[in-house]
Enzyme design. Structure first.
Site, short mmCIF file in Angstrom:
data_model
loop_
_atom_site.label_atom_id
_atom_site.label_comp_id
_atom_site.label_asym_id
_atom_site.label_seq_id
_atom_site.Cartn_x
_atom_site.Cartn_y
_atom_site.Cartn_z
N ASP A 12 0.51 -1.35 -0.18
CA ASP A 12 0.30 -0.26 0.59
C ASP A 12 0.94 1.05 -0.43
O ASP A 12 0.78 2.10 0.90
CB ASP A 12 -1.38 -0.07 1.03
CG ASP A 12 -0.43 0.23 3.13
OD1 ASP A 12 -1.40 0.65 3.15
OD2 ASP A 12 0.52 -0.58 2.66
N ASP A 17 7.07 0.82 2.12
CA ASP A 17 6.26 -0.37 1.01
C ASP A 17 7.30 0.16 -0.03
O ASP A 17 8.15 -0.48 -0.97
CB ASP A 17 4.59 -0.01 0.17
CG ASP A 17 4.11 -0.01 1.59
OD1 ASP A 17 3.59 0.94 2.47
OD2 ASP A 17 3.21 -0.94 1.60
N ASN A 41 -2.00 3.20 3.48
CA ASN A 41 -2.14 4.38 3.31
C ASN A 41 -2.57 5.70 3.23
O ASN A 41 -2.65 6.53 3.30
CB ASN A 41 -0.55 4.97 3.21
CG ASN A 41 0.45 2.79 4.34
OD1 ASN A 41 0.62 3.76 5.24
ND2 ASN A 41 1.16 2.03 3.43
N THR A 127 2.99 -5.81 2.82
CA THR A 127 3.55 -5.21 3.24
C THR A 127 2.09 -4.12 3.82
O THR A 127 2.40 -2.89 4.09
CB THR A 127 4.56 -4.29 2.75
OG1 THR A 127 3.87 -4.04 1.20
CG2 THR A 127 5.53 -5.68 2.86
N PHE A 168 -1.08 -0.39 12.38
CA PHE A 168 -1.74 -0.01 11.65
C PHE A 168 -2.10 -0.52 10.44
O PHE A 168 -3.13 -1.42 10.15
CB PHE A 168 -0.96 0.96 10.55
CG PHE A 168 -1.62 1.54 9.64
CD1 PHE A 168 -1.64 1.03 7.96
CD2 PHE A 168 -3.30 2.36 9.55
CE1 PHE A 168 -2.48 1.31 6.70
CE2 PHE A 168 -3.45 3.14 8.68
CZ PHE A 168 -3.46 2.56 7.83
N ASN A 169 -1.78 -1.92 9.37
CA ASN A 169 -1.93 -2.59 8.57
C ASN A 169 -2.87 -3.44 9.25
O ASN A 169 -3.59 -3.65 7.91
CB ASN A 169 -0.57 -3.93 8.46
CG ASN A 169 0.43 -2.76 7.21
OD1 ASN A 169 -0.34 -1.79 6.55
ND2 ASN A 169 1.79 -3.57 7.17
N GLN A 230 6.45 11.72 10.88
CA GLN A 230 7.34 10.58 11.64
C GLN A 230 8.33 11.46 12.70
O GLN A 230 7.00 10.46 14.21
CB GLN A 230 8.18 9.93 11.42
CG GLN A 230 7.88 8.27 10.57
CD GLN A 230 7.25 7.08 11.03
OE1 GLN A 230 7.33 7.45 11.57
NE2 GLN A 230 7.01 7.14 10.22
N HIS A 242 9.58 0.21 8.24
CA HIS A 242 8.75 -1.17 8.29
C HIS A 242 8.83 -2.45 7.76
O HIS A 242 9.37 -3.10 7.36
CB HIS A 242 7.09 -0.64 8.46
CG HIS A 242 7.15 0.57 10.02
ND1 HIS A 242 7.81 -0.20 11.58
CD2 HIS A 242 6.79 1.32 9.60
CE1 HIS A 242 6.71 1.22 11.84
NE2 HIS A 242 6.59 2.20 11.20
N ASP A 243 7.81 -1.64 6.47
CA ASP A 243 7.75 -2.84 5.34
C ASP A 243 8.96 -3.65 4.53
O ASP A 243 8.76 -4.64 4.33
CB ASP A 243 6.90 -2.42 4.17
CG ASP A 243 6.01 -1.59 4.63
OD1 ASP A 243 5.35 -0.65 3.64
OD2 ASP A 243 5.64 -2.49 5.40
#
Ligand code: RIB
Ligand code: CA
Length: 329
Positions: A12, A17, A41, A127, A168-169, A230, A242-243
């Site tokens: 996303d 990502d 996102n 992701t 979130f995901n 952030q 993250h991803d």
């Protein structure tokens, strides 16, 4: 280097990502069979455009189908993360017109088609929210044994990032996450517990930028925007990637420490909706991957996932740098 993993990247984009796409598109140990896109996102229209732009910018995706999938979560109302990724979902860099266009197939159908045609050697790498993977499992249950494993970014056994409980995901589509975590296939969960430990510092960004490729410059431009939001939202001095932890682990599994746990998704609590309840200390009983189907929801009786509990950050940054260096070869 031989291909170690044939993957479908379901994403996303989203700044992190986008970095995962750029890494997966160029590393020789990965065969990127497809990029499928979900809302998350940002809305699907935006995440799909972002995926096309980044896949084009890689210069390595001319033969990689990019397909838009589900535009809404399966049950809950839609949530997006514009406060982190901007109104476009990938604020910061300016892209020219993408050189590739969306595959006409729906992302869910493409996942099903590739899995059913495979020898069971495809790793799914979600992701973003798990909507596409869950929809594929419901649309064609026969794909389950064809999934070699699911290596996902999502969840946490500690603090959430969209609520105190949820990441979130998972929060963006908890019911989809339940379907995936009870599909019976091997799951590797890269949660916030480790992804928050790899934050792209100014030194990291400068090191990658010094490679001089257009992809390195894109990384730097994306991180500049991502760092700002952030900092504003979480007070981080540098943005967590993250991803890309999913892709880095596929390239070099030694960079992450995993622990087998039972992971269940909270679907009923208002306060903890979307929480990955991870049985870190092994309180669960019952055999591995057997399911209690007596209730309305199938529940794993025992461990159903390998959960990331630590990451070698220096090794991760070396994997990322070495992967971006391939764009200068
Ligand atoms: O919680 C972090 C996750 O949510 C990342 O995948 C980020 O891209 C967003 O999708
Ligand atoms: Ca994402």
């Amino acid at each position: 280097m031989t291909v170690r993993s044939k993957i479908i990247l379901d994403c996303d984009p989203g700044h992190d990502d986008a970095v995962a796409i750029l890494m997966a598109a160029v590393h020789p140990s990965l065969e990127l069979a497809a990029i499928t896109v979900s809302a998350g996102n940002q809305t699907l229209e935006k995440t799909a455009r972002n995926a096309l732009n980044v896949a084009s910018a890689s210069g390595r995706c001319a033969n990689v189908p990019v397909a838009a999938g589900m535009s809404r979560p399966i049950v809950r109302e839609q949530v997006t993360a514009g406060e982190i990724h901007g109104a476009s979902g990938l604020d910061g860099p300016v892209f020219g017109p993408p050189e590739i266009s969306l595959d006409p197939r729906h992302g869910v159908d493409l996942i099903i088609e590739l899995l059913m045609a495979s020898d069971g050697d495809i790793t799914l790498v979600p992701t973003g929210p798990l909507t596409n993977v869950a929809a594929a499992l419901r649309r064609e249950p026969r794909i389950a044994p064809k999934i070699e494993r699911v290596v996902l970014m999502g969840g946490t056994y500690q603090l959430g990032n969209v609520t105190p409980s949820a990441e979130f995901n998972i929060y963006a589509d908890p019911e989809a996450a339940h379907i995936v975590f009870t599909c019976g296939r091997p799951i590797v969960m890269m949660g916030l517990d480790v992804t928050r430990k790899v934050r792209a510092s100014a030194d990291v960004i400068a090191r990658v930028r010094s490679l001089g490729s257009s992809q390195a410059a894109l990384f730097s431009e994306m991180m500049e925007f991502f760092a700002g939001t952030q900092k504003e939202l979480y007070g981080w001095d540098s943005p967590p990637l993250h991803d890309p932890v999913t892709v880095a682990w596929l390239i070099d599994p030694g960079c992450v420490t995993l622990k087998e746990m039972k992971v269940e998704i909270e679907l009923k609590s208002e306060l903890c909706y979307g929480r990955t309840s991870c049985d870190f200390f092994g309180h669960c009983k019952g055999g591995r991957l057997t399911f209690d189907t007596s209730g309305a929801l199938a529940r794993p009786a025992g461990p159903n996932a390998q959960v990331a509990v630590d990451i070698d950050a220096d090794r991760f940054w070396d994997i990322l740098y070495d992967t971006f260096a391939l764009y200068t070869k």
